[in-house]
Design an enzyme around this catalytic site. Structure first.
Site, PDB file in Angstrom:
ATOM      1  CB  THR A  88       1.151   2.374  -7.588  1.00  0.00           C
ATOM      2  OG1 THR A  88       0.106   1.659  -6.928  1.00  0.00           O
ATOM      3  CG2 THR A  88       1.011   2.215  -9.077  1.00  0.00           C
ATOM      4  CB  ILE A  89       4.227   5.256  -4.030  1.00  0.00           C
ATOM      5  CG1 ILE A  89       4.162   5.992  -2.693  1.00  0.00           C
ATOM      6  CG2 ILE A  89       4.213   6.254  -5.162  1.00  0.00           C
ATOM      7  CD1 ILE A  89       5.374   6.928  -2.483  1.00  0.00           C
ATOM      8  CB  SER A  90      -1.073   4.628  -1.690  1.00  0.00           C
ATOM      9  OG  SER A  90      -0.915   3.237  -1.556  1.00  0.00           O
ATOM     10  CG  HIS A 113       0.305   7.004   1.970  1.00  0.00           C
ATOM     11  ND1 HIS A 113       1.289   7.331   1.081  1.00  0.00           N
ATOM     12  CD2 HIS A 113       0.199   5.654   1.916  1.00  0.00           C
ATOM     13  CE1 HIS A 113       1.767   6.238   0.507  1.00  0.00           C
ATOM     14  NE2 HIS A 113       1.111   5.205   0.988  1.00  0.00           N
ATOM     15  CB  SER A 173       8.110   3.552  -2.167  1.00  0.00           C
ATOM     16  OG  SER A 173       7.210   4.090  -1.204  1.00  0.00           O
ATOM     17  CD  GLU A 196       6.629  -5.191  -1.259  1.00  0.00           C
ATOM     18  OE1 GLU A 196       5.914  -4.244  -0.927  1.00  0.00           O
ATOM     19  OE2 GLU A 196       6.300  -6.012  -2.148  1.00  0.00           O
ATOM     20  CG  ASP A 218       2.166 -13.875   2.502  1.00  0.00           C
ATOM     21  OD1 ASP A 218       1.494 -12.928   2.062  1.00  0.00           O
ATOM     22  OD2 ASP A 218       1.757 -15.054   2.528  1.00  0.00           O
ATOM     23  N   GLY A 219       1.844 -10.692   3.730  1.00  0.00           N
ATOM     24  CA  GLY A 219       0.745 -10.118   4.503  1.00  0.00           C
ATOM     25  C   GLY A 219      -0.310 -11.127   4.935  1.00  0.00           C
TER      26      GLY A 219
HETATM   27  N1  SAH Z   1       2.482   1.332   0.862  1.00  0.00           N
HETATM   28  C1  SAH Z   1       3.472   1.285  -0.183  1.00  0.00           C
HETATM   29  C2  SAH Z   1       3.118   0.402  -1.378  1.00  0.00           C
HETATM   30  C3  SAH Z   1       1.680   0.224  -1.716  1.00  0.00           C
HETATM   31  S1  SAH Z   1       1.462  -0.821  -3.132  1.00  0.00           S
HETATM   32  C4  SAH Z   1       3.806   2.654  -0.676  1.00  0.00           C
HETATM   33  O1  SAH Z   1       2.984   3.531  -0.536  1.00  0.00           O
HETATM   34  O2  SAH Z   1       4.869   2.827  -1.257  1.00  0.00           O
HETATM   35  C5  SAH Z   1       1.150  -2.371  -2.337  1.00  0.00           C
HETATM   36  C6  SAH Z   1       2.390  -3.146  -2.004  1.00  0.00           C
HETATM   37  O3  SAH Z   1       1.973  -4.396  -1.424  1.00  0.00           O
HETATM   38  C7  SAH Z   1       3.253  -3.524  -3.201  1.00  0.00           C
HETATM   39  O4  SAH Z   1       4.565  -3.111  -2.968  1.00  0.00           O
HETATM   40  C8  SAH Z   1       3.142  -5.053  -3.284  1.00  0.00           C
HETATM   41  O5  SAH Z   1       4.315  -5.674  -3.775  1.00  0.00           O
HETATM   42  C9  SAH Z   1       2.867  -5.411  -1.832  1.00  0.00           C
HETATM   43  N2  SAH Z   1       2.218  -6.705  -1.618  1.00  0.00           N
HETATM   44  C10 SAH Z   1       1.278  -7.315  -2.380  1.00  0.00           C
HETATM   45  N3  SAH Z   1       0.913  -8.505  -1.851  1.00  0.00           N
HETATM   46  C11 SAH Z   1       1.635  -8.659  -0.708  1.00  0.00           C
HETATM   47  C12 SAH Z   1       1.707  -9.688   0.278  1.00  0.00           C
HETATM   48  N4  SAH Z   1       0.978 -10.795   0.228  1.00  0.00           N
HETATM   49  N5  SAH Z   1       2.550  -9.482   1.328  1.00  0.00           N
HETATM   50  C13 SAH Z   1       3.312  -8.376   1.416  1.00  0.00           C
HETATM   51  N6  SAH Z   1       3.301  -7.375   0.502  1.00  0.00           N
HETATM   52  C14 SAH Z   1       2.462  -7.514  -0.551  1.00  0.00           C
END
Ligand code: SAH
Length: 261
Positions: free
Chosen positions: A63-65, A70, A113, A142, A174-175
């Site tokens: 989801t977009i937050s 934000h 997004s 992402e 990867d985060g």
């Molecule tokens: N900030 C964005 C999406 C928030 S949702 C917006 O507002 O549009 C969280 C996002 O984190 C998702 O797209 C999910 O795929 C991503 N995500 C989840 N685990 C992750 C990881 N380990 N590394 C990078 N991205 C990750």
């Protein structure tokens, strides 16, 4: 802190931003201007509800937050960017030999997004509102392939100048690992909830005041948004080098631990 979330719906993007401002969630002109310059409709998965103050599906189960989250995160990060950008200018002026980046660096983990990455881009692009250094770069990472593609396409279509002038870069990442080759970052935003604060991200913060905003918690109903400030240079991890502050209770999708190949 008492937010008045979920109540700031607007009929247009500007209306939504104005309502977030009236509710006191957007506090500064800089953040207001950055949000005004990115139309949420171009990024949300449900164009007919784009200006609701609520999360929306963007595909791949993500989801977009909600706009108030934000806005809250950006307001939390703004003072750091402003104070560090001043420091960079001063260091340059006085010829300091310690690490001096020539631009603000921001990492947006889980760019989904691409919306928030674009708003960060507008905050620090050449015409951005932060003075004296209205210049910076934003890296969005992402983990889900389709969303890497989607966030890249969205920014490249809707806010193309930010790609062309290299304010924004989006890549698969990867985060839990971060982007060690590009850091240290003056600010890191994490858009998904981690079970613990990733040490790798902490060590990628700029040592003199870099700030991360990150939701933490395994269970969706018990998550807390934290700010993590790095205060000292140190090659090895020492938790005393960081100031960690709980900000408010939140609800985010989890920060996935990708399978190792
Ligand atoms: N900030 C964005 C999406 C928030 S949702 C917006 O507002 O549009 C969280 C996002 O984190 C998702 O797209 C999910 O795929 C991503 N995500 C989840 N685990 C992750 C990881 N380990 N590394 C990078 N991205 C990750």
């Amino acid at each position: 802190m008492s937010l008045r979330p979920w109540t700031c719906h607007g009929k247009t993007n500007q209306d939504l931003v104005d309502n977030l401002f009236k509710a006191g969630i957007i506090k500064s002109q800089s953040v207001k201007e950055a949000f005004s310059r990115v139309d949420r409709k171009n990024y949300s998965g449900e164009p007919s509800n784009s200006y609701e103050d609520a999360p929306q599906p963007i595909g791949s189960g993500q989801t977009i937050s909600a706009p108030h989250m934000h806005a809250y995160a950006l307001e939390e990060i703004l003072p750091t960017l402003v104070s560090i950008s001043g420091t960079i200018e001063e260091k340059k002026r006085f010829g300091s030999t310690s690490y001096v980046g020539d631009e603000l660096k921001i990492l947006d983990v889980g760019c989904g997004s691409g919306y928030l990455t674009a708003v960060f881009g507008r905050l620090v692009d050449q015409r951005g509102p932060i003075k004296p250094l209205s210049k910076g770069r934003v890296w969005g990472i992402e983990v889900v392939d389709e969303l890497v593609h989607k966030s890249y396409q969205n920014v490249n279509t809707q806010d193309r100048d930010l790609m062309e002038n290299r304010t924004i870069s989006i890549s698969k990442g990867d985060g839990w690992t971060g982007l060690p080759g590009e850091g240290p970052f003056h600010a890191i935003h994490v858009g998904a909830a981690a079970s613990i604060i990733p040490t790798n991200l902490m060590m990628q913060l700029y040592p003199e005041g870099g700030l991360m905003v990150i939701p933490v918690g395994e269970n969706e109903s018990v998550q807390t948004l934290y700010s993590v400030e790095r205060r000292r240079e140190n090659d090895v991890f020492d938790k005393n080098d960081f100031k960690i502050k709980a900000l408010l209770g939140v609800r985010y999708v989890p920060l996935i631990r990708p399978q190792q190949p």
